[in-house]
Design an enzyme around this catalytic site. Structure first.
Site, PDB file in Angstrom:
ATOM      1  N   ARG A  28      12.959  24.468   6.482  1.00  0.00           N
ATOM      2  CA  ARG A  28      13.371  24.261   5.240  1.00  0.00           C
ATOM      3  C   ARG A  28      13.895  24.642   4.699  1.00  0.00           C
ATOM      4  NH1 ARG A  28       7.911  23.942   7.878  1.00  0.00           N
ATOM      5  NH2 ARG A  28       6.440  23.138   7.200  1.00  0.00           N
ATOM      6  N   ARG A  70       4.602  27.781  23.688  1.00  0.00           N
ATOM      7  CA  ARG A  70       3.581  29.301  23.231  1.00  0.00           C
ATOM      8  C   ARG A  70       2.666  29.621  24.246  1.00  0.00           C
ATOM      9  NH1 ARG A  70       5.539  29.422  18.660  1.00  0.00           N
ATOM     10  NH2 ARG A  70       5.034  27.721  16.920  1.00  0.00           N
ATOM     11  N   GLY A 110       9.354  18.579  16.433  1.00  0.00           N
ATOM     12  CA  GLY A 110       7.838  17.811  15.928  1.00  0.00           C
ATOM     13  C   GLY A 110       8.464  18.091  14.014  1.00  0.00           C
ATOM     14  N   ASP A 137      -0.413  28.281  15.380  1.00  0.00           N
ATOM     15  CA  ASP A 137       0.312  28.146  16.776  1.00  0.00           C
ATOM     16  C   ASP A 137       0.128  29.481  17.734  1.00  0.00           C
ATOM     17  OD1 ASP A 137       1.034  25.885  15.888  1.00  0.00           O
ATOM     18  OD2 ASP A 137       2.914  26.715  14.439  1.00  0.00           O
ATOM     19  N   SER A 194      -2.660  19.608   7.898  1.00  0.00           N
ATOM     20  CA  SER A 194      -1.510  19.940   8.826  1.00  0.00           C
ATOM     21  C   SER A 194       0.052  20.136   7.804  1.00  0.00           C
ATOM     22  CB  SER A 194      -1.086  18.116   9.318  1.00  0.00           C
ATOM     23  OG  SER A 194       0.157  17.758   9.430  1.00  0.00           O
ATOM     24  N   ARG A 252      -2.799  21.902  24.902  1.00  0.00           N
ATOM     25  CA  ARG A 252      -2.767  23.689  24.618  1.00  0.00           C
ATOM     26  C   ARG A 252      -4.198  24.055  25.267  1.00  0.00           C
ATOM     27  NH1 ARG A 252       1.416  25.667  19.789  1.00  0.00           N
ATOM     28  NH2 ARG A 252       3.036  25.263  21.159  1.00  0.00           N
ATOM     29  N   LYS A 308      -0.398  19.296  20.517  1.00  0.00           N
ATOM     30  CA  LYS A 308       0.884  20.230  20.479  1.00  0.00           C
ATOM     31  C   LYS A 308       2.010  19.478  21.016  1.00  0.00           C
ATOM     32  CE  LYS A 308      -0.320  22.133  16.641  1.00  0.00           C
ATOM     33  NZ  LYS A 308      -0.007  21.906  15.675  1.00  0.00           N
ATOM     34  N   LYS A 325      10.551  30.038  12.436  1.00  0.00           N
ATOM     35  CA  LYS A 325      11.359  29.060  12.594  1.00  0.00           C
ATOM     36  C   LYS A 325      10.832  27.535  11.398  1.00  0.00           C
ATOM     37  CE  LYS A 325       9.122  26.764  16.315  1.00  0.00           C
ATOM     38  NZ  LYS A 325       9.193  25.015  16.786  1.00  0.00           N
TER      39      LYS A 325
HETATM   40  C1  S3P Z   1       4.324  23.756  11.289  1.00  0.00           C
HETATM   41  C2  S3P Z   1       2.915  23.586  11.263  1.00  0.00           C
HETATM   42  C3  S3P Z   1       2.065  23.233  12.425  1.00  0.00           C
HETATM   43  C4  S3P Z   1       2.483  23.908  13.284  1.00  0.00           C
HETATM   44  C5  S3P Z   1       3.988  23.987  13.791  1.00  0.00           C
HETATM   45  C6  S3P Z   1       4.818  24.019  12.861  1.00  0.00           C
HETATM   46  C7  S3P Z   1       5.493  23.072  10.610  1.00  0.00           C
HETATM   47  O1  S3P Z   1       1.912  21.880  12.986  1.00  0.00           O
HETATM   48  O2  S3P Z   1       1.514  23.775  14.574  1.00  0.00           O
HETATM   49  O3  S3P Z   1       4.537  24.598  14.897  1.00  0.00           O
HETATM   50  O4  S3P Z   1       6.677  23.859  10.069  1.00  0.00           O
HETATM   51  O5  S3P Z   1       4.879  22.461   9.493  1.00  0.00           O
HETATM   52  P1  S3P Z   1       0.455  21.096  12.013  1.00  0.00           P
HETATM   53  O6  S3P Z   1       1.517  19.934  10.491  1.00  0.00           O
HETATM   54  O7  S3P Z   1       1.473  19.613  13.149  1.00  0.00           O
HETATM   55  O8  S3P Z   1      -0.747  21.339  11.679  1.00  0.00           O
END
Ligand code: S3P
Length: 444
Positions: A30, A403, A99, A326, A176, A357, A353, A25
């Site tokens: 990207r 999840r 997100g 995750d 992050s 969680r 999240k 995903k």
């Molecule tokens: C992700 C980064 C992570 C991850 C999310 C996907 C990404 O989040 O938990 O499921 O694709 O960059 P954070 O950047 O908030 O840690």
């Protein structure tokens, strides 16, 4: 909604066979974004048609980017129009619950010559955005989130006004990948070099994808620099390897159900995502990896073979958390089926999240008879689980979190008695074929 029911362990149940997982995903988001920001056609293969990735496609459709999906071949063609080819949306853009889409888009939209507004669904509207908005403001972006109810943070909807972005050097305070990636997206629109320093290395799919699209990116450990205002070049094709975060549910299940032996094919083996495999190996899991080559993959990939083993407790350090963030929910299930004490150190990011969680997993595991506790040290939160090698079926809530739901299904399949999960539809966010894959792989 009818609950999802799982019969307790019959004694002969095991995970057997082979599974090819949907594309990762994170990597797919990207590929779509950069495919839209370069010129010409980019074919994204092994495209995961989950809700989040479809939301990213839809956003770019709203921004004037054509994409054509071929469901039979599992691919999507994106017809990019260059860095400045996006069109002003006629109304606010609704991002649903993704997100990653939301935060990365804030970076992209900050650099456009038109204003925009990003709205989100219920759960995403409660997730913090200041971690992205604050550094973007340092780049001179003009963003205003919702600072409702006297909150310290800012939340969706976020309005983006036209601004001329400036290069910054920024030490990212939170581990992050979404924050880092949002800043790199904005960095594409900066006349100069954006320099970022990460506190701990997080998943580097954006850096790899930017390199694949010939951006001016350099990475040295936790230091990243990006020379902006340079057109991206389409590689023509991108292959998305299988999602290790989706494989994780089956890897844990195959580890804890006696007599299991299963192979997961063409899975992404990016070192920044391998924390779960490392932690499980320390717990005694029997996991073997054989690399597979693909010239259109930005990532290393391979086949993962898992055989069941009796697991033992282990310590997962704070620095490891970003590499398995995750997978923590399903690792907590593994810890409950292990023998002895497992400590997950510094897991507080789990609170922000799709749901909290820490809460969703501890409530569920407790209902199944697991012994666990939460240890708070200032802001830091550790989870301790004392594994007894078994759990008892129970009525569980998914908290509308994919999840949590899939981890609950894994726990229910290995537990004794009946487990009921209130809502399994939420798995469509990342893994629409999850229950079908369970049916095809779990025998007995
Ligand atoms: C992700 C980064 C992570 C991850 C999310 C996907 C990404 O989040 O938990 O499921 O694709 O960059 P954070 O950047 O908030 O840690």
């Amino acid at each position: 909604m009818r609950p999802f029911r799982i019969r307790g362990l019959s004694g002969i149940r095991a995970v057997k066979g082979k599974l090819t997982l949907p594309g990762d995903k994170s990597i797919a988001h990207r590929a779509i974004i950069l495919g839209a920001l370069c010129r010409g056609r980019t074919v994204v293969r092994n495209f995961p048609a989950n809700k989040d990735c479809l939301a990213t496609l839809e956003v770019f459709r709203r921004l004037g980017i054509k994409s054509v999906r071929d469901s039979k071949r599992n691919c999507v063609s994106i017809y990019g129009k260059g860095l400045f080819g996006l069109k002003k949306p006629e109304s606010p853009i609704f991002i649903e619950e993704s997100g990653t889409t939301y935060r990365l888009l804030l970076g992209v939209l900050s650099g456009q010559d038109f204003p925009s507004k990003l709205c989100a669904g219920r759960s995403l509207s409660r997730r913090p955005m200041l971690r992205v908005i604050a550094p973007l403001r340092r780049m001179s972006a003009r963003l205003a989130g919702c600072a409702c109810r006297g909150a310290k943070d800012e939340y969706p909807p976020v309005s983006v006004k036209v601004a001329s972005l400036k290069p910054i050097t920024y030490r990212i305070p939170v581990a992050s990948a979404q924050v880092k990636s949002a800043l790199l997206m904005a960095g594409l629109y900066v006349n100069g070099v954006t320099r970022l320093i990460e506190p701990v290395k997080t998943r580097d799919h954006t850096e790899k994808m930017l390199e694949f699209f010939k951006a001016g990116i350099k990475v040295k450990g936790r230091n990243i620099s990006l020379k902006g205002a340079k057109p991206l070049v389409s590689p023509g094709e991108v292959f998305i390897p299988g999602d290790i975060s989706s494989a994780a549910f089956f890897i844990v299940l195959a580890s804890i159900l006696p007599g299991s032996r299963a192979m997961f094919e063409k899975v992404s083996l990016n070192p920044s995502r391998m924390g779960m495999i490392k932690a499980l190996k320390r717990m005694g899991a029997d996991i073997k990896i054989s690399p597979v080559k693909c010239r259109y993959s930005t990532e290393p990939m391979g086949n993962i073979t898992v055989k069941s083993r009796v697991l033992k407790g282990a310590v997962v350090k704070k620095e490891e958390i970003p590499s398995l963030i995750d997978e923590l929910p399903v690792l907590m299930v593994a810890a409950a089926f292990a023998r002895g004490k497992t400590v997950f150190t510094g897991v507080e990011e789990l609170r922000v999240k799709e749901t909290d969680r820490i809460n969703s997993m501890l409530v569920g595991l407790k209902a199944m008879g697991a012994v666990s506790r939460l240890v708070k040290k200032g802001r830091r939160e550790d989870i301790v689980i004392i594994g007894k090698g078994c759990l008892t079926g129970a009525r569980l809530k998914s908290f509308s979190d994919h999840r949590t739901a899939m981890s609950a299904a894994v726990a229910g399949l290995a537990a004794s008695g009946l487990t009921e999960i209130d809502d399994m539809n939420c798995v469509n966010k990342s893994f629409p074929g999850f229950t079908a894959a369970l049916r095809s792989l779990v025998t007995g």
